[in-house]
Design a protein around this motif. Structure first.
Motif, PDB file in Angstrom:
ATOM      1  N   VAL A 414      -1.725 -55.028  74.599  1.00 42.67           N
ATOM      2  CA  VAL A 414      -2.181 -53.925  74.507  1.00 42.67           C
ATOM      3  C   VAL A 414      -1.575 -52.878  73.629  1.00 42.67           C
ATOM      4  O   VAL A 414      -2.273 -51.978  72.599  1.00 42.67           O
ATOM      5  N   ALA A 415      -0.408 -52.467  74.217  1.00 44.59           N
ATOM      6  CA  ALA A 415       0.155 -51.260  73.596  1.00 44.59           C
ATOM      7  C   ALA A 415       0.540 -51.612  72.137  1.00 44.59           C
ATOM      8  O   ALA A 415       0.650 -50.488  71.268  1.00 44.59           O
ATOM      9  N   THR A 416       0.946 -52.823  71.751  1.00 46.32           N
ATOM     10  CA  THR A 416       1.150 -52.948  70.419  1.00 46.32           C
ATOM     11  C   THR A 416       0.092 -52.935  69.404  1.00 46.32           C
ATOM     12  O   THR A 416       0.052 -52.476  68.435  1.00 46.32           O
ATOM     13  N   SER A 417      -1.071 -53.597  69.863  1.00 45.30           N
ATOM     14  CA  SER A 417      -2.359 -53.409  69.226  1.00 45.30           C
ATOM     15  C   SER A 417      -2.664 -51.939  69.071  1.00 45.30           C
ATOM     16  O   SER A 417      -3.215 -51.550  67.820  1.00 45.30           O
ATOM     17  N   ILE A 418      -2.651 -51.074  69.903  1.00 48.86           N
ATOM     18  CA  ILE A 418      -2.868 -49.690  69.905  1.00 48.86           C
ATOM     19  C   ILE A 418      -2.198 -48.946  68.969  1.00 48.86           C
ATOM     20  O   ILE A 418      -2.344 -48.041  68.116  1.00 48.86           O
ATOM     21  N   GLU A 419      -0.626 -49.142  69.020  1.00 54.80           N
ATOM     22  CA  GLU A 419       0.164 -48.892  68.271  1.00 54.80           C
ATOM     23  C   GLU A 419       0.104 -48.797  66.746  1.00 54.80           C
ATOM     24  O   GLU A 419      -0.088 -48.061  66.021  1.00 54.80           O
ATOM     25  N   ARG A 420      -0.217 -50.183  66.522  1.00 58.72           N
ATOM     26  CA  ARG A 420      -0.629 -50.719  64.948  1.00 58.72           C
ATOM     27  C   ARG A 420      -1.720 -50.063  64.495  1.00 58.72           C
ATOM     28  O   ARG A 420      -1.791 -49.843  63.212  1.00 58.72           O
ATOM     29  N   GLY A 421      -2.812 -50.100  65.504  1.00 57.83           N
ATOM     30  CA  GLY A 421      -4.114 -49.737  65.059  1.00 57.83           C
ATOM     31  C   GLY A 421      -4.279 -48.124  64.928  1.00 57.83           C
ATOM     32  O   GLY A 421      -5.373 -47.872  64.355  1.00 57.83           O
ATOM     33  N   THR A 422      -3.201 -47.382  65.149  1.00 54.07           N
ATOM     34  CA  THR A 422      -3.724 -46.007  65.022  1.00 54.07           C
ATOM     35  C   THR A 422      -2.566 -45.319  64.157  1.00 54.07           C
ATOM     36  O   THR A 422      -2.337 -44.093  64.097  1.00 54.07           O
ATOM     37  N   ARG A 423      -1.803 -46.281  63.424  1.00 57.72           N
ATOM     38  CA  ARG A 423      -0.577 -45.703  62.573  1.00 57.72           C
ATOM     39  C   ARG A 423      -1.536 -44.895  61.647  1.00 57.72           C
ATOM     40  O   ARG A 423      -0.608 -43.799  61.151  1.00 57.72           O
TER      41      ARG A 423
END
Length: 540
Positions: A414-423
């Motif tokens: 979850v954390a990685t997906s959101i970090e990458r998806g909001t760059r």
């Protein structure tokens, strides 16, 4: 309608923001170790053992890595990221005659199985250009054959240092060779005719390539500055699991490597799969030694016992580390169900061809699980319900929220997906409108996962939350070009959140776990807690 939501189908009638957050892939496993050939300290992705054979030379008795990759794919692995590490290996050289001197080339990739050859011609070069020549460099699969694996052509290169086509500078772009100084004053001689009347022949490399010695922990750890060893993975596009097979058949990976690798994985939101020490030859020994074993981490996992597999080079069954078989098993499970459901499915078992090196009884399996060690199975266990896989945080002195592997992997996913998806939000003007868009993006992503049963809790208030407003985006934060987004989700118990702070800044994005007391609902209290516990907390 509810069934469609539960299956993860997005409803067409539901309004969505313009850019949905994509789910990062899982089951990508990084491997480090010694290989027969191939690039050094450069991660390459392979999707089959046949591809590994082509790039890195296949099975080789001194290479525990080669056997590990084979077992990974045999047990269901889908994608492996390979980093070849060497200890004192040397590349082969080529000597191209240049009158009484020679132009010497050295291979980039070391090893005795790096078969290179080169050819020189003067085609298209006028008679007055005495310094110019054309150079062809090839890698062949087997010495003395025409099985060409790679070829490079460099036209109109020169032996003059002040030339724009100086051969030493031009070959800096080569994937195969470099010039070994000094460069002769005379250009290399034209290559003679090849066998069978061929117009052009080739000069084969000298038999001076060397495979080096067995790896040490220093070789595997490498250098963060130089990007070698473990730190070569900094140049990769990301991985979920890390395997470091034993240094040799008789020597385990050392504690120093495990400590560095666990921290490296924690910083990159991955899990280290640790081999049980070779001295743990039965469950009772493992349980006895675990009490004093100095390595514990919520970013690491272990599967006991080691595995037995047929060694095709030795023609008999041999015992190998278990990390690769476990990684293949995890990747296989990921292909069948999401990371948060893995522990709810039937116990995954080893595929035929692999088997546990020793039998483990069900009572010992439970004891090992309580100590933080999982058990590999060849047949379904009689335990019902099954034993949820643990991380190596379980069994330690401190209580960890991530002692269960599925909860830990869900949090990282979850954390990685959101970090990458909001760059991309960093490119937007910072303010309430951008913050609201960021909040909606993360909220929609978490809502979809909640509908699929990823989180504990039946209501949004119990399962997840997202904050992206002036409480965490203060004036000095905006002035420095940062955007902060706080999110939390319940992985084990409703209302008990794993909380992460996503920070996007010009130097790059990062995401880290933080602590927030959600019971303190007072606006002043939340404001104070965010400022003191999160924004001023040191980065780890």
């Amino acid at each position: 309608m509810a069934d469609r939501r539960a299956s993860g189908v997005k409803l067409a009638e539901q309004p969505r923001t313009a850019r949905a957050i994509d789910r990062v892939p899982t089951g990508i496993v990084a491997f480090l170790g010694r290989a027969l050939k191939g690039p050094v300290n450069r991660p390459l992705s392979v999707t089959s053992f046949a591809e590994f054979q082509q790039l890195f030379g296949g099975l080789w008795q001194p290479s525990t890595l080669s056997y590990a990759v084979e077992q990974f794919f045999e047990n269901g692995g889908r994608e492996a990221l390979i980093v070849r590490v060497v200890n004192g290996a040397r590349p082969p050289t080529i000597a191209l005659a240049a009158g009484s001197a020679a132009l010497r080339l050295a291979g980039i990739n070391p090893g005795s199985r790096e078969y290179l050859r080169a050819s020189v011609d003067y085609d298209g070069i006028v008679e007055s250009e005495h310094d110019r020549f054309n150079l062809v460099v090839q890698r062949v699969r087997i010495a003395g054959t025409e099985l060409i694996e790679d070829q490079e052509i460099f036209r109109r290169v020169s032996v003059l240092p002040d030339s724009s086509r100086f051969v030493s500078n031009v070959l800096l772009e080569s994937r195969l060779v470099r010039v070994a100084l000094p460069v002769p004053a005379q250009r290399p001689d034209r290559s003679g005719g090849g066998p069978g009347g061929a117009a052009v022949g080739y000069t084969a490399c000298n038999p001076d390539g060397d495979d080096g010695g067995p790896l040490t922990d220093y070789d595997v750890i490498g250098s963060a500055t130089a990007g070698t060893g473990l730190f070569a993975l900094q140049a990769s596009g990301g991985f979920n699991l890390l395997c470091i097979p034993p240094l040799t058949r008789e020597r385990d990976v050392g504690l120093s490597t495990l400590l560095v690798a666990a921290k490296f994985c924690r910083d990159r939101h991955a899990i280290l799969i640790v081999d049980p020490p070779s001295s743990w030859t039965c469950a009772r020994e493992a349980l006895d030694y675990l009490h004093a074993w100095p390595f514990r981490s919520d970013s690491a996992v272990m599967y006991f016992p080691r595995v037995q597999a047929f060694d095709r080079l030795r023609g008999r069954m041999e015992t190998f580390g278990s990390c690769a078989a476990a990684a293949g098993m995890i990747a296989r499970t990921d292909a069948a169900c999401p990371v948060w459901r893995a522990a709810r499915e039937d116990d995954p078992i080893l595929r035929p061809g692999l088997r546990p090196a020793v039998a483990v009884s069900d009572p010992d399996r439970l004891r090992l699980a309580h100590a933080g060690v999982n058990t590999l199975l060849a047949v379904r266990s009689s335990l019902r319900p099954g034993v949820s896989p643990r991380t190596l945080a379980a069994g330690g002195c401190a209580v960890s929220d991530w002692r269960y592997l599925d909860a830990r992997r869900l949090a990282l996913f979850v954390a990685t997906s959101i970090e990458r998806g909001t760059r991309w939000l960093l490119l937007e003007h910072q303010g309430p409108e951008t913050w609201e868009r960021a909040r909606k993006l993360a909220e929609e992503f978490l809502e979809d996962l909640a509908a699929e049963g990823a989180f504990a809790g039946n209501t949004p208030a119990d399962s997840h939350f997202v904050i992206c407003d002036e409480r965490i985006n203060l004036p000095h934060t905006i002035a420095s070009g940062q955007l902060n987004l706080l999110l939390g989700f319940a992985t084990t118990k409703p209302g008990e959140f794993d909380t992460w702070l996503v920070t996007h800044q010009p130097a790059g994005g990062r995401v880290r776990p933080v602590s927030v007391n959600r019971a303190a609902t007072c606006q002043r209290r939340v404001q104070w807690e965010i400022e003191t516990s999160i924004l001023r907390a040191p980065c780890h």
